[in-house]
Each structure stands twice: as structure tokens, then as C-alpha cells.
Design an enzyme around this catalytic site. Structure first.
Site, short mmCIF file in Angstrom:
data_model
loop_
_atom_site.label_atom_id
_atom_site.label_comp_id
_atom_site.label_asym_id
_atom_site.label_seq_id
_atom_site.Cartn_x
_atom_site.Cartn_y
_atom_site.Cartn_z
N GLN A 200 89.36 5.85 35.37
CA GLN A 200 88.09 6.36 35.93
C GLN A 200 88.37 7.59 36.79
OE1 GLN A 200 88.47 2.54 36.18
NE2 GLN A 200 87.89 2.90 34.08
N LYS B 201 91.11 21.47 30.19
CA LYS B 201 89.98 21.93 29.38
C LYS B 201 89.50 23.33 29.74
CE LYS B 201 87.86 18.58 27.20
NZ LYS B 201 87.16 17.37 26.74
N ASP C 35 87.48 10.79 32.67
CA ASP C 35 87.66 11.59 31.45
C ASP C 35 88.18 12.99 31.72
OD1 ASP C 35 86.64 9.37 30.12
OD2 ASP C 35 84.59 10.10 30.26
N GLY D 205 91.20 13.91 31.46
CA GLY D 205 92.37 14.20 30.62
C GLY D 205 93.62 13.49 31.15
N LYS D 206 93.41 12.38 31.85
CA LYS D 206 94.54 11.66 32.47
C LYS D 206 95.56 11.20 31.42
CE LYS D 206 91.52 8.82 34.25
NZ LYS D 206 90.26 9.52 33.96
N GLY D 207 95.03 10.63 30.31
CA GLY D 207 95.92 10.11 29.27
C GLY D 207 96.86 11.19 28.76
N THR E 156 83.11 4.60 24.46
CA THR E 156 81.82 4.12 23.98
C THR E 156 81.15 5.09 23.01
OG1 THR E 156 80.76 5.15 25.88
CG2 THR E 156 81.38 2.85 26.13
N HIS F 276 91.68 6.56 27.37
CA HIS F 276 92.62 7.66 27.64
C HIS F 276 93.15 8.20 26.32
CE1 HIS F 276 93.44 5.98 31.96
NE2 HIS F 276 92.18 6.31 31.75
N THR F 277 92.85 9.46 26.05
CA THR F 277 93.18 10.04 24.75
C THR F 277 94.48 10.83 24.81
OG1 THR F 277 90.80 10.35 24.53
CG2 THR F 277 92.19 11.39 22.85
N ARG G 222 86.87 -15.01 44.49
CA ARG G 222 87.94 -16.00 44.46
C ARG G 222 87.72 -17.13 43.46
NH1 ARG G 222 87.29 -16.46 50.67
NH2 ARG G 222 85.19 -16.21 49.85
P1 GDP Z 1 90.90 10.45 30.36
O1 GDP Z 1 90.00 9.26 30.37
O2 GDP Z 1 90.99 11.11 31.70
O3 GDP Z 1 92.27 10.15 29.79
O4 GDP Z 1 90.23 11.52 29.39
P2 GDP Z 1 89.55 11.23 27.96
O5 GDP Z 1 90.61 11.00 26.97
O6 GDP Z 1 88.49 10.20 28.07
O7 GDP Z 1 88.78 12.59 27.72
C1 GDP Z 1 89.45 13.80 27.68
C2 GDP Z 1 89.19 14.43 26.31
O8 GDP Z 1 89.54 15.78 26.35
C3 GDP Z 1 90.03 13.82 25.21
O9 GDP Z 1 89.33 13.94 24.00
C4 GDP Z 1 91.27 14.71 25.20
O10 GDP Z 1 91.92 14.73 23.94
C5 GDP Z 1 90.66 16.04 25.49
N1 GDP Z 1 91.49 16.98 26.25
C6 GDP Z 1 92.39 16.75 27.23
N2 GDP Z 1 92.84 17.91 27.74
C7 GDP Z 1 92.21 18.89 27.06
C8 GDP Z 1 92.22 20.33 27.15
O11 GDP Z 1 92.89 20.94 27.96
N3 GDP Z 1 91.40 21.00 26.29
C9 GDP Z 1 90.60 20.36 25.38
N4 GDP Z 1 89.84 21.11 24.59
N5 GDP Z 1 90.57 19.04 25.28
C10 GDP Z 1 91.34 18.31 26.11
P1 IMO Z 2 88.43 6.84 32.08
O1 IMO Z 2 89.62 6.08 32.61
C1 IMO Z 2 84.24 7.83 32.53
C2 IMO Z 2 81.63 4.73 34.19
C3 IMO Z 2 80.58 4.14 33.29
C4 IMO Z 2 79.50 3.83 34.32
C5 IMO Z 2 80.32 3.36 35.52
C6 IMO Z 2 80.49 1.86 35.60
O2 IMO Z 2 88.43 6.99 30.61
O3 IMO Z 2 88.26 8.11 32.82
P2 IMO Z 2 81.92 0.06 34.29
O4 IMO Z 2 82.08 -0.21 32.83
O5 IMO Z 2 83.19 0.42 34.97
O6 IMO Z 2 81.19 -1.03 35.00
O7 IMO Z 2 80.96 1.36 34.37
O8 IMO Z 2 81.58 3.97 35.38
N1 IMO Z 2 83.01 4.66 33.66
C7 IMO Z 2 83.69 5.72 33.19
N2 IMO Z 2 83.30 6.99 33.00
N3 IMO Z 2 85.51 7.47 32.28
C8 IMO Z 2 85.92 6.20 32.49
O9 IMO Z 2 87.21 5.84 32.38
C9 IMO Z 2 84.98 5.24 32.92
N4 IMO Z 2 85.03 3.92 33.20
C10 IMO Z 2 83.82 3.59 33.66
O10 IMO Z 2 80.14 5.06 32.33
O11 IMO Z 2 78.85 5.01 34.70
MG MG Z 3 88.34 8.55 29.32
#
Ligand code: GDP
Ligand code: IMO
Ligand code: MG
Length: 424
Positions: A225, A332, A13, A15-17, A302, A41-42, A145
Site C-alpha cells: 500500500q 513512471k 501502486d 512501483g514498489k514491486g 482488482t 506488486h508488478t 484478539r
Molecule cells: P506497486 O503496488 O507499488 O508494486 O505497483 P503496481 O505494480 O501496482 O503498479 C505499478 C505499475 O506501473 C505496474 O504495472 C508496473 O509494471 C508499472 N511501472 C513501474 N515502474 C514504471 C515506470 O517507471 N514506468 C512505467 N511506464 N511503468 C512502470
Molecule cells: P499495493 O501494495 C493501491 C486501497 C483500496 C481501498 C483501501 C482499503 O499494490 O500498493 P483494503 O482492501 O486494504 O481494505 O482497501 O486501500 N488499497 C490499495 N490501493 N495499492 C494497494 O496495494 C492497495 N491495497 C489497498 O483500493 O481504497
Molecule cells: Mg500495486
């Protein structure tokens, strides 16, 4: 002839997306290399917000192709839901023809999801905190397998193969968890998903990528992840079931290590973790709540509240080492605008010893973070458009991180929107 890799350096999380979307115009192909519908990925642009789970984050760009690589596990039900949602928003990927799927990607069955829930239920307090999407059981079948792959869905005996695996899962569920389940309804949804999958190009993705590279096209491998959730190098057993690190891009796409050029490591200006497991800098106080509220730290997938804490340099150094990171993206930073002072964990006190790296066991022996305080910038940075507008305190913060991590911060993200990104 090179592939750039973009991945998370923390617990996901980061901010990869968002960043993949920002960088996509520079690439011809965006390829997801591991994970599955556990990812969320947001992306935000033009007032719209999308959360992608299995689909790569390059789909909103014209002229960029997207690939779900062999290292990914695909749940046809979840993928259909994601595709249907995108279609409703005006992005029909079948019409756009911008999504390819590797024949070697593994299929995640409804029974994998049931097994995941049963396993977590049985573990009680010791549970991983999985997203309950079936990831662990699906990768277990892959390495055991027993798994089914996307390429199998076109075989005449696919249903039989599916039923054999379901029978095995049903007997595990009954014998080990004492659960019996009627799969008839969910099975229908599964086969609807399979039919939709068949309409996409199912490709020999390793050859496809090599052809792209031979033609001088640019490829970005998109991680899911984060490094600290890696099956080998994360805080085992509180990890996911795939290699989330740079090496995962090789096995998850069929590229060789010599083909990797830039490794773009993304990290937040603080730390978060969703799910269980050690978290050395975790804050269970009002600062932690403030980070959660200001950063809207609730799971994209989730909806679970994310645990929050200060930035952790020993963990980041470890992640940079394992991945060979060549450029950093700091996201962020705007969330810290609300803090008078900012804490940075530079070292751990581990069993009385001061260390700057992540030791083997942080579960039974919890490291105590050693914190350095820096002044906050206490001003809204979310609208700044140029690096010269960065407040001096934030410049100092970035410089300090660069010195400590020995890698340059190339991009700074100051908000969720595509446009809220600065090149440094
Ligand atoms: P990812 O899984 O790495 O793609 O990240 P997520 O989407 O799960 O979580 C990142 C959250 O932070 C999302 O709600 C994004 O819209 C938000 N986000 C990403 N970059 C920034 C930033 O620079 N500032 C703020 N405030 N929010 C951000
Ligand atoms: P993105 O790509 C944050 C965490 C789960 C749990 C552990 C194992 O959005 O960054 P799993 O469902 O893979 O068996 O869960 O990994 N987890 C993540 N936490 N971002 C994710 O993906 C995650 N994918 C799995 O919360 O702790
Ligand atoms: Mg995420």
C-alpha cells in the site's frame, strides 16, 4: 546491523514491486511487513511479467531469501493460487527454498472475505472501496484478539479453533447483514491452502531477522500500500487496516527503530488512487484520462481503473516526514513524456489559507491545489540508460522536487522493466 525499508509515499501502486526486484541483489533477505493479498506488486524482466500479492518481490533473484513477516495477513487460498501460478511459470518456491513464513502472521479466513464484501455492500456510497480481500475483518480479529495465526495451523485443535471463529463470523453475518452462506466448498480450498502452507518453513521471524543482522547480512523491509493509506496517518476512514509506514516495519518484523538505516520512499511522477476517499489533485478531465491510458493505470490486483491526478507535494512532504525518508525513487517519469506542460501541486488553499502540509481533514473540507507549471520534455525517455541522457526539462523537474522535498532522488524509473532504471 541494519535494515533498509522501502515503502510507498502515495496511495499505493508507486512501483514498489519493480524497485524491490531491482534492489534485491544488494540484499540477503526481503521481508514483507504488513498488508496481505490486497497488494499487487508488478515485476517485469526478460519479457515476463509477474504480479505478486502476498509473496515478497525478491523471489526471482538467486541467493536472496524472502520472508512473509508477522505483520502480514495471509489468505491460504490466495497464497496457494499465487504459488501455483509461479510454479507454472517455472518458479516453484518449495523447490527453490527461498520463502519463509512467520508463525506470528495472521490467517485470513474465507469468512473474512465474506465479511469485507458484506460490510462494503452495507455502506453503499460511503464504502471504502476495499479490494474485498478480507483485510479489514482480518486485522479486526487480530486487534480484537480473536485471530488465528500461522503457528496455530500445526496445533492438534486447529480445526476446532477455526470452526469457533467461523461460527462467530457466521453469526455476525446473519445478525448484522442478514446473510447466510454455505462455506463447504470454500472451506475445502482453505484447508488445501493450509496443507501447502505447512510445507514451507514456519519460523520465529523476529529471531531469524536478528540472526541475519548479527551475521552482517542485509535486510530489506518491503512495504505494501502507501503512506496515505496508513491506518493512523492516511485519509481515515478511506485507508487500509495496517501501518504502512516505517514504524510498521518495526511492528511487522520485530526489529527495533535503531536498526533502521535507509528509508527508501517511492513515488510516481503524478498521483493515483484506487478506491474511495479524498484526492486533492485528482483530474477528472482529458489530462486525467491521458495519465490513466499512458500509465496503464488499472489495478494490478482488482483491475479497477485508478483515479489519476498531478503530483501532490504537500502529501509527499507529509509522507516523508512520517517515514523519515532518506532516499527517493521517482517512477513512471516516462508517462509524463506525452505532456507539453506538467503541473505540480506545491501548496493547498485550505479554507482560504495557503498551506504546504496535509491538514487533519481533507474529506469534508477539500483543499484546492495550488499548481506550478513546468515545461514537459516531450521525448521518449524509456530507453535511456544513463543519467547524462536525461532531458534538461526532466532534470529541472527532478531538481525542483528535490528542493521542495529536501531529500535526494536516487533512482529514476523510466519503464516497467527491471532494466529501465537509472541511478542518479
Ligand atoms: P506497486 O503496488 O507499488 O508494486 O505497483 P503496481 O505494480 O501496482 O503498479 C505499478 C505499475 O506501473 C505496474 O504495472 C508496473 O509494471 C508499472 N511501472 C513501474 N515502474 C514504471 C515506470 O517507471 N514506468 C512505467 N511506464 N511503468 C512502470
Ligand atoms: P499495493 O501494495 C493501491 C486501497 C483500496 C481501498 C483501501 C482499503 O499494490 O500498493 P483494503 O482492501 O486494504 O481494505 O482497501 O486501500 N488499497 C490499495 N490501493 N495499492 C494497494 O496495494 C492497495 N491495497 C489497498 O483500493 O481504497
Ligand atoms: Mg500495486
Amino acid at each position: 546491523m541494519a535494515v533498509d525499508v522501502l515503502l510507498g509515499l502515495q496511495w499505493g501502486d508507486e512501483g514498489k514491486g519493480k524497485i524491490v526486484d531491482v534492489l534485491s541483489p544488494e540484499f540477503d533477505l526481503i521481508a514483507r511487513f504488513q498488508g496481505g493479498p490486497n497488494a499487487g506488486h508488478t515485476l517485469e524482466f526478460e519479457g515476463k511479467k509477474f504480479v505478486l500479492n502476498t509473496i515478497p518481490s525478491g523471489i526471482f533473484l538467486e541467493n536472496t531469501m524472502n520472508l512473509i513477516g508477522n505483520g502480514v495477513v495471509i489468505d491460504p487460498i490466495a497464497l496457494k493460487r499465487e504459488l501455483d501460478q509461479l510454479k507454472k511459470s517455472g518458479y516453484d518456491l518449495l523447490t527453490k527454498k527461498n520463502l519463509l513464513i512467520s508463525k506470528k502472521a495472521h490467517l485470513l479466513l474465507p469468512t473474512h472475505t465474506v465479511l469485507d464484501t458484506a460490510s462494503e455492500g452495507k455502506m453503499g456510497h460511503n464504502k471504502i472501496g476495499s479490494t474485498l480481500k478480507g483485510i479489514g475483518p482480518c486485522y479486526m480479529d487480530k486487534t480484537g484478539r480473536n485471530g488465528l495465526r500461522i503457528g496455530d495451523i500445526t496445533l492438534p485443535d486447529f480445526r476446532e479453533r477455526y470452526q469457533n471463529l467461523v461460527r462467530k463470523h457466521a453469526s455476525i453475518l446473519q445478525a448484522f447483514y442478514g446473510t447466510t452462506i454455505d462455506f463447504s466448498e470454500i472451506e475445502q480450498a482453505f484447508f488445501e491452502g493450509i496443507e501447502l502452507l505447512k510445507q514451507f518453513p514456519l519460523v520465529d521471524s523476529e529471531h531469524l531477522i536478528h540472526d541475519y543482522l548479527k551475521q552482517g547480512k542485509k535486510v530489506l523491509a518491503e512495504g505494501a500500500q502507501g503512506t496515505l493509506l496508513d491506518i493512523d496517518f492516511g485519509s481515515y476512514p478511506f485507508v487500509t487496516s495496517s501501518n504502512t509506514i516505517t514504524a510498521g516495519a518495526c511492528t511487522g518484523l520485530g526489529i527495533n527503530p535503531k536498526q533502521i538505516a535507509e528509508v527508501i520512499g517511492i513515488f510516481k511522477a503524478y498521483s493515483t488512487r484506487v478506491g474511495n476517499g479524498p484526492f486533492p489533485t485528482e483530474l477528472q478531465d482529458e489530462n486525467g484520462d491521458k495519465l490513466r491510458n499512458q500509465g496503464r493505470e488499472y489495478g494490478a490486483n482488482t483491475g479497477r481503473p485508478r483515479r489519476t491526478g498531478w503530483i501532490d507535494l504537500p502529501a509527499l512532504r507529509y509522507a516523508i516526514l512520517i517515514n523519515g525518508v532518506t532516499q527517493l525513487v521517482l517512477t513512471k517519469a516516462d508517462v509524463l513524456s506525452h505532456f507539453e506542460t506538467i503541473q505540480i501541486c506545491t501548496h493547498y488553499n485550505y479554507n482560504g489559507e495557503i498551506i504546504d502540509h496535509m491538514p487533519y481533514d481533507i474529506s469534508t473540507i477539500a483543499p484546492t491545489p495550488i499548481l506550478k507549471e513546468m515545461p514537459g520534455w516531450q521525448q521518449d525517455i524509456s530507453q535511456i540508460k544513463d543519467a547524462v541522457q536525461i532531458p534538461p526539462q526532466l532534470q529541472d523537474y527532478i531538481r525542483f522536487l528535490e528542493e521542495q522535498l529536501e531529500v535526494p532522488v536516487k533512482y529514476l524509473s523510466v519503464g516497467p522493466d527491471r532494466l529501465q532504471t537509472l541511478v542518479l
